[in-house]
Design a protein around this motif. Structure first.
Motif, PDB file in Angstrom:
ATOM      1  N   GLN A  43      12.825   3.505   6.907  1.00  0.00           N
ATOM      2  CA  GLN A  43      11.496   4.113   6.988  1.00  0.00           C
ATOM      3  C   GLN A  43      11.254   5.062   5.823  1.00  0.00           C
ATOM      4  O   GLN A  43      10.173   5.046   5.206  1.00  0.00           O
ATOM      5  N   ASN A  46      10.950   2.975   2.340  1.00  0.00           N
ATOM      6  CA  ASN A  46       9.694   2.229   2.216  1.00  0.00           C
ATOM      7  C   ASN A  46       8.486   3.160   2.187  1.00  0.00           C
ATOM      8  O   ASN A  46       7.504   2.875   1.499  1.00  0.00           O
ATOM      9  N   LEU A  47       8.561   4.262   2.922  1.00  0.00           N
ATOM     10  CA  LEU A  47       7.473   5.244   2.868  1.00  0.00           C
ATOM     11  C   LEU A  47       7.384   5.855   1.475  1.00  0.00           C
ATOM     12  O   LEU A  47       6.279   6.086   0.953  1.00  0.00           O
ATOM     13  N   LEU A  50       5.666   3.334  -0.710  1.00  0.00           N
ATOM     14  CA  LEU A  50       4.251   3.266  -0.337  1.00  0.00           C
ATOM     15  C   LEU A  50       3.479   4.461  -0.888  1.00  0.00           C
ATOM     16  O   LEU A  50       2.395   4.300  -1.475  1.00  0.00           O
ATOM     17  N   TRP A  54       0.618   4.590  -3.910  1.00  0.00           N
ATOM     18  CA  TRP A  54      -0.690   5.155  -3.580  1.00  0.00           C
ATOM     19  C   TRP A  54      -1.035   6.352  -4.461  1.00  0.00           C
ATOM     20  O   TRP A  54      -2.187   6.529  -4.874  1.00  0.00           O
ATOM     21  N   GLY A  69       3.403  -2.331  -2.329  1.00  0.00           N
ATOM     22  CA  GLY A  69       3.063  -1.374  -1.282  1.00  0.00           C
ATOM     23  C   GLY A  69       2.882  -2.055   0.069  1.00  0.00           C
ATOM     24  O   GLY A  69       3.335  -1.549   1.103  1.00  0.00           O
ATOM     25  N   VAL A  70       2.239  -3.222   0.070  1.00  0.00           N
ATOM     26  CA  VAL A  70       2.059  -3.976   1.311  1.00  0.00           C
ATOM     27  C   VAL A  70       3.414  -4.428   1.860  1.00  0.00           C
ATOM     28  O   VAL A  70       3.651  -4.395   3.073  1.00  0.00           O
ATOM     29  N   SER A  72       6.264  -2.907   1.507  1.00  0.00           N
ATOM     30  CA  SER A  72       6.903  -1.732   2.107  1.00  0.00           C
ATOM     31  C   SER A  72       6.311  -1.437   3.483  1.00  0.00           C
ATOM     32  O   SER A  72       7.032  -1.093   4.428  1.00  0.00           O
ATOM     33  N   PHE A  73       5.001  -1.563   3.604  1.00  0.00           N
ATOM     34  CA  PHE A  73       4.333  -1.354   4.892  1.00  0.00           C
ATOM     35  C   PHE A  73       4.837  -2.362   5.927  1.00  0.00           C
ATOM     36  O   PHE A  73       5.132  -2.005   7.074  1.00  0.00           O
ATOM     37  N   MET A  76       8.391  -1.527   7.076  1.00  0.00           N
ATOM     38  CA  MET A  76       8.430  -0.417   8.027  1.00  0.00           C
ATOM     39  C   MET A  76       8.105  -0.897   9.440  1.00  0.00           C
ATOM     40  O   MET A  76       8.775  -0.519  10.402  1.00  0.00           O
ATOM     41  N   TRP A  77       7.102  -1.767   9.567  1.00  0.00           N
ATOM     42  CA  TRP A  77       6.713  -2.251  10.886  1.00  0.00           C
ATOM     43  C   TRP A  77       7.720  -3.254  11.436  1.00  0.00           C
ATOM     44  O   TRP A  77       8.043  -3.232  12.635  1.00  0.00           O
TER      45      TRP A  77
END
Length: 318
Positions: A43, A46-47, A50, A54, A69-70, A72-73, A76-77
């Motif tokens: 988490q 990847n955060l 991200l 951004w 970035g996508v 990494s998102f 995380m999920w």
């Protein structure tokens, strides 16, 4: 062909028991700490990617880093769908998961997993355009088109997850409710169905096989063209930069696709290695992605230095 189980259909399964990973009882605390640390670092890493994409104007305006970035998102999920439940296996907590919870976990697992497949393909296509058509890259791949392609990947992934969850749980479950796995996934859950699962196994093999194979072939095709283009670059520095960028993506694709092929394209397999392989691509790969991209990608490392330097300067001026 799988035969219907001789179990009374009057009994309806309301929850499942996830048996988890087999492990020696004396290693329970150690494994709890290991997987907890993996989840936390996944988490965090990847955060960080991200937020870097951004926050840095040089990155979030470029399609390559929008896709990163996508990714990494998604990582995380995907990690959040799998790992917290896995960690519970190493505690005295109940291993039961409600029927609806099992449906949701299977859906989101395949939704996010297939979306990643499509995203890796888009990343390969982006690198193909950037290296093979550099003069037309800004026209062929811009922010608006990239956003549309990413949205398409999410929609396709959602459809794929819906198909798999619907086909799996339209079957009656009336007997044993112990899932010999650490998550609710198709092969393990289908073994508990009180009906013939031949059609499900065939659809799973074809559907996942088509998605994985088509994406993988498109990635290989992109990189075959990229390799030819790189070999035509006259400067050693230019070749090194191109290979470095593509090498990160190829590494990620390899550690994701190989375990998937091992598990899903071997119909009816009950290999004890399945659990270990599944842990690798569901738990370890989301942790490796930020490490691979930050350690091998000079632009991401430079962006992190700029952000850090900017914050230090802001703190010094206060």
């Amino acid at each position: 062909m799988r035969k219907t189980k001789n179990t009374s259909l009057d009994t309806v399964v309301t929850d499942f028991i996830l048996l988890g990973l087999s492990h020696p009882p004396n290693l329970r605390t150690l494994l709890f700490l290991v997987f907890f640390c993996i989840y936390f670092l996944t988490q965090l890493g990847n955060l960080l990617i991200l937020l870097t994409v951004w926050a840095d104007p040089k990155l979030h305006a470029r399609p390559m880093y929008i896709l990163l970035g996508v990714l990494s998102f998604l990582d995380m999920w995907l990690s959040s769908v799998i790992v917290p439940r896995l960690i519970l296996d190493f505690t005295p907590a109940s291993k039961a998961i409600p029927f609806a919870g099992c449906v949701a976990q299977l859906y989101f697992f395949h939704f996010l997993g297939s979306t990643q497949c499509f995203l890796y393909t888009l990343m390969a296509y982006d690198r193909y355009l950037a290296i093979c058509h550099p003069l037309r890259y800004s026209v062929l791949m811009n922010g608006r088109l990239c956003t549309m392609l990413v949205a398409g990947a999410w929609v396709a992934g959602s459809i794929h997850g819906s198909i798999q969850a619907t086909l799996t749980f339209r079957l009656p479950y009336c007997g044993p409710n112990q899932v010999d796995y650490f998550i609710c996934d198709i092969p393990a859950v289908l073994r508990l169905a009180c009906a013939d699962t031949t059609v499900n196994e065939l659809v799973t093999f074809v559907d996942i096989g088509v998605v994985a194979a088509s994406c993988f072939m498109l990635i290989l095709l992109s990189y075959a063209n990229i390799a030819r283009a790189i070999l035509k670059i006259h400067t050693a520095d230019g070749r090194q930069r191109a290979f470095s960028t593509c090498g990160s993506h190829l590494t990620v694709v390899t550690v994701y696709y190989v375990p998937c092929i091992f598990i899903y394209l071997r119909a009816g397999s009950k290999s004890p290695l399945d659990g270990a392989v599944a842990v690798f691509y569901t738990v370890v790969t989301p942790l490796l992605n930020p490490l691979i991209y930050t350690l091998r990608n000079q632009e991401v490392k430079s962006a992190l230095k700029r952000i850090t330097a900017g914050r230090e300067a802001a703190s010094a001026n206060k």
